[in-house]
Design a protein around this motif. Structure first.
Motif, PDB file in Angstrom:
ATOM      1  N   LEU A 286      12.906  19.797   4.909  1.00 35.70           N
ATOM      2  CA  LEU A 286      13.386  20.683   5.973  1.00 35.70           C
ATOM      3  C   LEU A 286      14.907  20.603   6.104  1.00 35.70           C
ATOM      4  CD1 LEU A 286      10.636  20.114   8.679  1.00 35.70           C
ATOM      5  CD2 LEU A 286      11.148  22.281   7.536  1.00 35.70           C
ATOM      6  N   ALA A 287      15.460  19.394   5.977  1.00 37.43           N
ATOM      7  CA  ALA A 287      16.918  19.240   6.054  1.00 37.43           C
ATOM      8  C   ALA A 287      17.601  19.958   4.894  1.00 37.43           C
ATOM      9  CB  ALA A 287      17.293  17.764   6.073  1.00 37.43           C
ATOM     10  N   SER A 288      17.022  19.858   3.707  1.00 33.46           N
ATOM     11  CA  SER A 288      17.627  20.541   2.550  1.00 33.46           C
ATOM     12  C   SER A 288      17.504  22.055   2.695  1.00 33.46           C
ATOM     13  CB  SER A 288      16.975  20.062   1.253  1.00 33.46           C
ATOM     14  OG  SER A 288      15.613  20.435   1.193  1.00 33.46           O
ATOM     15  N   GLN A 289      16.396  22.523   3.257  1.00 30.13           N
ATOM     16  CA  GLN A 289      16.239  23.954   3.533  1.00 30.13           C
ATOM     17  C   GLN A 289      17.324  24.423   4.498  1.00 30.13           C
ATOM     18  OE1 GLN A 289      12.979  24.875   6.162  1.00 30.13           O
ATOM     19  NE2 GLN A 289      12.645  26.886   5.240  1.00 30.13           N
ATOM     20  N   SER A 290      17.550  23.679   5.576  1.00 33.79           N
ATOM     21  CA  SER A 290      18.549  24.064   6.576  1.00 33.79           C
ATOM     22  C   SER A 290      19.954  24.060   5.990  1.00 33.79           C
ATOM     23  CB  SER A 290      18.474  23.123   7.781  1.00 33.79           C
ATOM     24  OG  SER A 290      17.241  23.273   8.459  1.00 33.79           O
ATOM     25  N   ARG A 291      20.252  23.051   5.172  1.00 33.87           N
ATOM     26  CA  ARG A 291      21.582  22.990   4.551  1.00 33.87           C
ATOM     27  C   ARG A 291      21.806  24.182   3.628  1.00 33.87           C
ATOM     28  NH1 ARG A 291      20.319  17.395   4.120  1.00 33.87           N
ATOM     29  NH2 ARG A 291      19.686  17.691   1.942  1.00 33.87           N
ATOM     30  N   ASN A 292      20.761  24.576   2.923  1.00 36.83           N
ATOM     31  CA  ASN A 292      20.924  25.688   1.985  1.00 36.83           C
ATOM     32  C   ASN A 292      21.070  27.020   2.723  1.00 36.83           C
ATOM     33  OD1 ASN A 292      21.245  25.874  -0.842  1.00 36.83           O
ATOM     34  ND2 ASN A 292      19.306  27.003  -0.999  1.00 36.83           N
ATOM     35  N   ILE A 293      20.354  27.173   3.826  1.00 31.69           N
ATOM     36  CA  ILE A 293      20.531  28.374   4.644  1.00 31.69           C
ATOM     37  C   ILE A 293      21.969  28.435   5.160  1.00 31.69           C
ATOM     38  CG2 ILE A 293      19.875  29.462   6.826  1.00 31.69           C
ATOM     39  CD1 ILE A 293      17.014  28.425   6.292  1.00 31.69           C
ATOM     40  N   ALA A 294      22.496  27.288   5.574  1.00 34.97           N
ATOM     41  CA  ALA A 294      23.881  27.248   6.063  1.00 34.97           C
ATOM     42  C   ALA A 294      24.867  27.580   4.944  1.00 34.97           C
ATOM     43  CB  ALA A 294      24.180  25.864   6.641  1.00 34.97           C
ATOM     44  N   ARG A 295      24.570  27.166   3.712  1.00 38.90           N
ATOM     45  CA  ARG A 295      25.459  27.478   2.590  1.00 38.90           C
ATOM     46  C   ARG A 295      25.594  28.978   2.386  1.00 38.90           C
ATOM     47  NH1 ARG A 295      24.980  25.285  -3.161  1.00 38.90           N
ATOM     48  NH2 ARG A 295      22.796  25.918  -2.978  1.00 38.90           N
ATOM     49  N   PHE A 296      24.473  29.690   2.558  1.00 37.64           N
ATOM     50  CA  PHE A 296      24.477  31.133   2.344  1.00 37.64           C
ATOM     51  C   PHE A 296      24.808  31.915   3.615  1.00 37.64           C
ATOM     52  CE2 PHE A 296      22.198  29.739  -1.384  1.00 37.64           C
ATOM     53  CZ  PHE A 296      22.615  30.635  -2.367  1.00 37.64           C
ATOM     54  N   GLY A 297      24.788  31.244   4.736  1.00 34.88           N
ATOM     55  CA  GLY A 297      25.182  31.878   5.986  1.00 34.88           C
ATOM     56  C   GLY A 297      24.082  32.586   6.736  1.00 34.88           C
ATOM     57  N   LYS A 298      22.874  32.686   6.166  1.00 33.95           N
ATOM     58  CA  LYS A 298      21.768  33.327   6.862  1.00 33.95           C
ATOM     59  C   LYS A 298      20.465  33.064   6.106  1.00 33.95           C
ATOM     60  CE  LYS A 298      22.264  37.798   4.516  1.00 33.95           C
ATOM     61  NZ  LYS A 298      22.427  39.263   4.691  1.00 33.95           N
ATOM     62  N   GLN A 299      19.350  33.293   6.806  1.00 32.18           N
ATOM     63  CA  GLN A 299      18.049  33.196   6.185  1.00 32.18           C
ATOM     64  C   GLN A 299      17.775  34.446   5.347  1.00 32.18           C
ATOM     65  OE1 GLN A 299      15.453  32.924   9.542  1.00 32.18           O
ATOM     66  NE2 GLN A 299      15.890  30.773   9.961  1.00 32.18           N
ATOM     67  N   ALA A 300      17.004  34.269   4.290  1.00 31.13           N
ATOM     68  CA  ALA A 300      16.555  35.405   3.476  1.00 31.13           C
ATOM     69  C   ALA A 300      15.142  35.090   3.003  1.00 31.13           C
ATOM     70  CB  ALA A 300      17.492  35.638   2.296  1.00 31.13           C
ATOM     71  N   TYR A 301      14.173  35.275   3.906  1.00 33.76           N
ATOM     72  CA  TYR A 301      12.797  34.869   3.632  1.00 33.76           C
ATOM     73  C   TYR A 301      11.998  36.007   3.003  1.00 33.76           C
ATOM     74  CZ  TYR A 301      13.504  30.775   6.653  1.00 33.76           C
ATOM     75  OH  TYR A 301      13.951  29.604   7.205  1.00 33.76           O
ATOM     76  N   THR A 302      11.088  35.631   2.103  1.00 32.34           N
ATOM     77  CA  THR A 302      10.080  36.542   1.571  1.00 32.34           C
ATOM     78  C   THR A 302       8.720  36.053   2.046  1.00 32.34           C
ATOM     79  OG1 THR A 302      11.370  37.015  -0.418  1.00 32.34           O
ATOM     80  CG2 THR A 302       9.000  37.466  -0.512  1.00 32.34           C
ATOM     81  N   PHE A 303       7.967  36.919   2.683  1.00 28.26           N
ATOM     82  CA  PHE A 303       6.654  36.548   3.183  1.00 28.26           C
ATOM     83  C   PHE A 303       5.573  37.100   2.263  1.00 28.26           C
ATOM     84  CE2 PHE A 303       9.387  36.177   6.821  1.00 28.26           C
ATOM     85  CZ  PHE A 303       8.906  35.047   7.475  1.00 28.26           C
ATOM     86  N   TRP A 304       4.515  36.285   2.059  1.00 27.73           N
ATOM     87  CA  TRP A 304       3.383  36.757   1.272  1.00 27.73           C
ATOM     88  C   TRP A 304       2.089  36.219   1.876  1.00 27.73           C
ATOM     89  CZ3 TRP A 304       1.016  34.120  -3.383  1.00 27.73           C
ATOM     90  CH2 TRP A 304       1.210  32.740  -3.350  1.00 27.73           C
ATOM     91  N   GLN A 305       0.945  36.495   1.213  1.00 29.95           N
ATOM     92  CA  GLN A 305      -0.353  36.235   1.828  1.00 29.95           C
ATOM     93  C   GLN A 305      -0.587  34.775   2.171  1.00 29.95           C
ATOM     94  OE1 GLN A 305       0.307  38.023  -0.918  1.00 29.95           O
ATOM     95  NE2 GLN A 305      -1.350  39.452  -1.415  1.00 29.95           N
ATOM     96  N   ALA A 306       0.024  33.858   1.439  1.00 32.53           N
ATOM     97  CA  ALA A 306      -0.214  32.435   1.676  1.00 32.53           C
ATOM     98  C   ALA A 306       0.434  31.932   2.964  1.00 32.53           C
ATOM     99  CB  ALA A 306       0.296  31.610   0.494  1.00 32.53           C
ATOM    100  N   ASP A 307       1.390  32.705   3.494  1.00 34.56           N
ATOM    101  CA  ASP A 307       2.058  32.301   4.740  1.00 34.56           C
ATOM    102  C   ASP A 307       1.179  32.697   5.926  1.00 34.56           C
ATOM    103  OD1 ASP A 307       4.255  31.491   3.177  1.00 34.56           O
ATOM    104  OD2 ASP A 307       5.057  33.536   3.201  1.00 34.56           O
ATOM    105  N   LEU A 308       0.061  32.015   6.065  1.00 32.66           N
ATOM    106  CA  LEU A 308      -0.992  32.462   6.973  1.00 32.66           C
ATOM    107  C   LEU A 308      -0.561  32.502   8.435  1.00 32.66           C
ATOM    108  CD1 LEU A 308      -4.152  30.628   5.574  1.00 32.66           C
ATOM    109  CD2 LEU A 308      -3.497  33.007   5.263  1.00 32.66           C
ATOM    110  N   LEU A 309       0.080  31.456   8.898  1.00 31.96           N
ATOM    111  CA  LEU A 309       0.312  31.327  10.334  1.00 31.96           C
ATOM    112  C   LEU A 309       1.743  31.639  10.750  1.00 31.96           C
ATOM    113  CD1 LEU A 309      -1.822  28.124  11.085  1.00 31.96           C
ATOM    114  CD2 LEU A 309      -2.457  30.528  11.306  1.00 31.96           C
ATOM    115  N   ARG A 310       2.682  31.723   9.827  1.00 32.75           N
ATOM    116  CA  ARG A 310       4.075  31.956  10.205  1.00 32.75           C
ATOM    117  C   ARG A 310       4.262  33.273  10.969  1.00 32.75           C
ATOM    118  NH1 ARG A 310       9.251  29.877   9.040  1.00 32.75           N
ATOM    119  NH2 ARG A 310      10.675  31.019  10.401  1.00 32.75           N
ATOM    120  N   PRO A 311       3.633  34.386  10.574  1.00 31.75           N
ATOM    121  CA  PRO A 311       3.827  35.610  11.372  1.00 31.75           C
ATOM    122  C   PRO A 311       3.375  35.449  12.818  1.00 31.75           C
ATOM    123  CG  PRO A 311       2.884  36.132   9.238  1.00 31.75           C
ATOM    124  CD  PRO A 311       2.829  34.652   9.365  1.00 31.75           C
TER     125      PRO A 311
END
Length: 336
Positions: A286-311
């Motif tokens: 999670l920390a590495s995910q957050s650092r990488n989002i900060a490197r790019f300046g924003k989130q850029a998520y792709t959602f698919w069927q396996a992401d059952l509960l996130r929506p």
């Protein structure tokens, strides 16, 4: 527009483990507010972490006879945060009181609510909390992560062969199974059927057989994992998430296991060793995910069927309620 902090401020949140309160005051952050927590002679007090005299951090002070002493000028605060002593001159202490949050001790946690909250208490307690056939232990962690990313992490199945390889699943020992998503007014859950016992060490040590498992999001900030055999619940993990500050989330975890033949202290010590390792691995990714989002300046998520509960998580955190469910449950086939 109602913000997430405003919405969560309308609920009770966990701020620390009750066992953490000892001889020294505890510093915590909840919804961006620095708080000091201590056990007074009449109960737990949670207040803004600043002395009303000169704003020194009270969490650096001392507790004496259930009263909190400021480290700067020695002002003391007791019952309900009232100032009871101000050394220096021969006069009564000033008529000041700390700005306190509402606080309660429940299920081994210290729960807090904003001073202005007037609604009835709603503190989540698991179905096994009072079951004498089960034993439990607590874990806590400070996550460099947003609230939705942190909640999703606990409930996401597809990261486990990679982040927790050998502990939960193994990418070399795949199984096929199905998941059905169901929603009620109080929670949304994914029910996983057709998966036998996982190949990781945790499953092999603590699951004799698996019939069904569940991942649940229980608003506003609780997530649950439950693994059942034909006979009983073999493992229940209940996690409460509290936003500490921007991009910082604290998690408070209680793990339930049925009592076994080994002495409780030994069995829980073994289980804690493995589960703490899992929590550390999640914290790191999670920390590495957050650092990488900060490197790019924003989130850029792709959602698919396996992401059952996130929506569902995103919808509740955005709107304060679940959207209407489409006709019939959503079914997804997994191979993990």
């Amino acid at each position: 527009m109602t913000t997430l902090a405003d919405r969560l401020g309308q609920h009770w949140l966990v701020c620390c483990e009750a066992a953490q309160l000892g001889r020294k005051p505890l510093s915590v952050n909840v919804l961006g507010t620095p708080l000091v927590v201590f056990r007074s002679s009449t109960g737990i007090i949670v207040a803004e972490d600043r002395c009303p005299h000169r704003n020194a951090p009270l969490s650096l002070g001392q507790i004496e006879r259930g009263e909190l002493t400021c480290p700067y000028h020695g002002w003391r605060f007791g019952e309900a945060g009232r100032c009871v002593a101000a050394p220096g001159i021969c006069a009564d202490p000033p008529n000041v009181t700390l700005r306190c949050w509402q606080a309660d001790e429940f299920d081994g946690w210290v729960w807090v609510a904003a001073p202005t909250l007037t609604s009835a208490r709603r503190m989540y307690r698991s179905k096994l909390a009072e079951n004498a056939d089960y034993e439990n232990f607590n874990m806590t962690a400070a996550l460099d992560s947003t609230l939705p990313d942190a909640i999703e992490n606990l409930l996401d199945a597809t990261h486990t062969p990679f982040v927790h390889a050998g502990l939960i699943r193994s990418a070399k020992a795949k199984q096929s199974f199905t998941a059905v998503v169901r929603r009620s007014n109080d929670l949304v859950e994914a029910e996983y059927r057709g998966e036998k016992r996982q190949h990781g060490l945790i499953s092999r040590l603590f699951e004799p057989e698996r019939e069904v498992s569940f991942g649940r999001f229980i608003p506003p900030f609780t997530a649950e994992l439950e693994y059942r055999s034909p006979a009983r619940t073999e493992l229940l993990v209940v996690s409460h998430f509290t936003p500490a500050d921007t991009g910082k989330t604290n998690v408070f975890v209680k793990v339930y296991l049925p009592k076994g033949r080994l002495p409780s202290w030994l069995r829980l010590a073994i289980a804690r060793l493995f589960f703490c390792r899992v929590l550390k691995q999640d914290s790191e990714i999670l920390a590495s995910q957050s650092r990488n989002i900060a490197r790019f300046g924003k989130q850029a998520y792709t959602f698919w069927q396996a992401d059952l509960l996130r929506p569902w998580i995103d919808a509740w955190l955005r709107d304060g309620e679940f959207p209407a469910q489409a006709a019939g449950p959503e079914t997804v086939c997994f191979e993990l």
